[in-house]
Design a protein around this motif. Sequence first.
Motif, PDB file in Angstrom:
ATOM      1  N   GLU A   1      79.043 -10.603 115.487  1.00 48.30           N
ATOM      2  CA  GLU A   1      78.808  -9.646 116.571  1.00 48.30           C
ATOM      3  C   GLU A   1      79.065  -8.223 116.082  1.00 48.30           C
ATOM      4  OE1 GLU A   1      79.953 -11.090 120.683  1.00 48.30           O
ATOM      5  OE2 GLU A   1      81.420 -12.160 119.470  1.00 48.30           O
TER       6      GLU A   1
ATOM      7  N   GLU B   1      80.294  -2.217 119.405  1.00 45.85           N
ATOM      8  CA  GLU B   1      79.535  -2.333 120.672  1.00 45.85           C
ATOM      9  C   GLU B   1      80.274  -3.201 121.676  1.00 45.85           C
ATOM     10  OE1 GLU B   1      75.047  -2.231 119.164  1.00 45.85           O
ATOM     11  OE2 GLU B   1      75.435  -3.879 120.571  1.00 45.85           O
ATOM     12  N   ARG B   2      80.765  -4.343 121.228  1.00 44.40           N
ATOM     13  CA  ARG B   2      81.457  -5.280 122.125  1.00 44.40           C
ATOM     14  C   ARG B   2      82.748  -4.652 122.667  1.00 44.40           C
ATOM     15  NH1 ARG B   2      81.173  -8.808 124.822  1.00 44.40           N
ATOM     16  NH2 ARG B   2      82.274 -10.603 123.984  1.00 44.40           N
TER      17      ARG B   2
ATOM     18  N   GLU C   1      81.945  -2.371 125.459  1.00 41.72           N
ATOM     19  CA  GLU C   1      81.661  -3.086 126.713  1.00 41.72           C
ATOM     20  C   GLU C   1      82.945  -3.627 127.351  1.00 41.72           C
ATOM     21  OE1 GLU C   1      77.566  -4.814 124.726  1.00 41.72           O
ATOM     22  OE2 GLU C   1      79.128  -6.239 125.325  1.00 41.72           O
TER      23      GLU C   1
ATOM     24  N   ILE D   1      85.970 -11.691 120.127  1.00 46.16           N
ATOM     25  CA  ILE D   1      84.782 -11.192 119.412  1.00 46.16           C
ATOM     26  C   ILE D   1      84.747 -11.857 118.041  1.00 46.16           C
ATOM     27  CG2 ILE D   1      83.619  -9.137 118.469  1.00 46.16           C
ATOM     28  CD1 ILE D   1      85.284  -7.457 120.493  1.00 46.16           C
TER      29      ILE D   1
END
Length: 336
Positions: free
Chosen positions: A203, A207-208, A211, A198
């Motif tokens: 970014e 959120e990443r 996921e 990441i």
Amino acid sequence: MPEEINRQWVMASRPVGFPNEGHFELREAALPNAKHGEVLIKLEYLSIDPYMRGRMNESKSYTPGVQIGEVMTGEGVGVVVESRAKGISTGDHVVTRTGWQEYATAHVSAVRKVDSSVAPVSTALGVLGMPGLTAYFGTLHVIDPKPGDALVVSAASGAVGGVVGQLAKLSGCRVIGTAGSDEKVSYIVDELGFDAGINYKTENVSERLGELCPDGIDGYFDNVGGETTDAVMEHLATGARIAICGQIAQYNDVEQAMGPRNIRALLVAQAKMQGFLVFQFVQQYPAALERLSKWVSEGTLKYKEDIVEGFEEMPKAFIGMMHGANFGKLLVKTNA
Ligand SMILES: NC(=O)c1ccc[n+]([C@@H]2O[C@H](COP(=O)([O-])OP(=O)(O)OC[C@H]3O[C@@H](n4cnc5c(N)ncnc54)[C@H](OP(=O)(O)O)[C@@H]3O)[C@@H](O)[C@H]2O)c1
């Protein structure tokens, strides 16, 4: 015989916030003499490390800081040009605490011989030195990863972070790294074999992570603190282990941040957060270095060095690291 002059970088004044080149001064001193039991070392590589920023502060840390006018602290690797110590000969390569200078003396009890047949001598300051050992103990002893764990490491392309991710992969984990550029993210995934990366600058890290770790984060190796760590805390799995290795995002803060405030995340996840210093494992260094050397020599453990040419460049290289300019273990080749 070596030249008569020993160039040294001393701390000229204490920085408040980010350091600049004016905080350092290049000085010439007489060459030191090796006393009984000591060696005189001509330094080939000097290490630049984030902890040096803390040593420039007045406030007390886990070791005393550098005083104004004193040689900057640090480790170096070089060749012995004079030995008055048993077991070490002229021509041997050794690593020890030397400070930012071209020559240094050290007592035999404080130096470690470097075997250049295993890897280039510069690695004694990186993957086969303090940063590699930090990764080793922080990952394997503090986090204690289990196969199938999701492990996150910050400053993942750096001297410590790059080794952490690879050790976690060897332990059977799924590994996610955070880093400050797309190039660094590609490196950890494509070259080091991380499962994902990441870019925390472009970014949304939380959120990443949501996921990438739908079942939560089991292990977090924290090199940076700050917002990245806040984001990780939102995704802890039950029984998560967090190793606090470094907080570089805060090293140049003028006002120390309060907190952390999201401690409730530890409560809910029944998680454990532990700070550590590599030195606490000193008794176990030989065994760890043996394993790390084996992995390096057989190509299992990869490493990247960012070598800046020229002793004069020390302050610039150090300042650059605080802005993420280094890519891999930052070293200065003295060219002395
Ligand atoms: N506990 C111990 O015994 C011990 C021992 C050694 C090192 N450490 C700590 O481990 C950490 C990593 O050290 P290292 O030698 O491997 O350094 P490194 O990762 O090779 O270099 C430092 C990196 O930190 C990142 N960084 C700089 N400012 C940042 C910020 N504001 N926010 C987030 N990332 C930032 C940059 O990478 P990006 O481009 O990715 O931002 C930079 O390249 C440091 O915090 C250090 O103090 C602790």
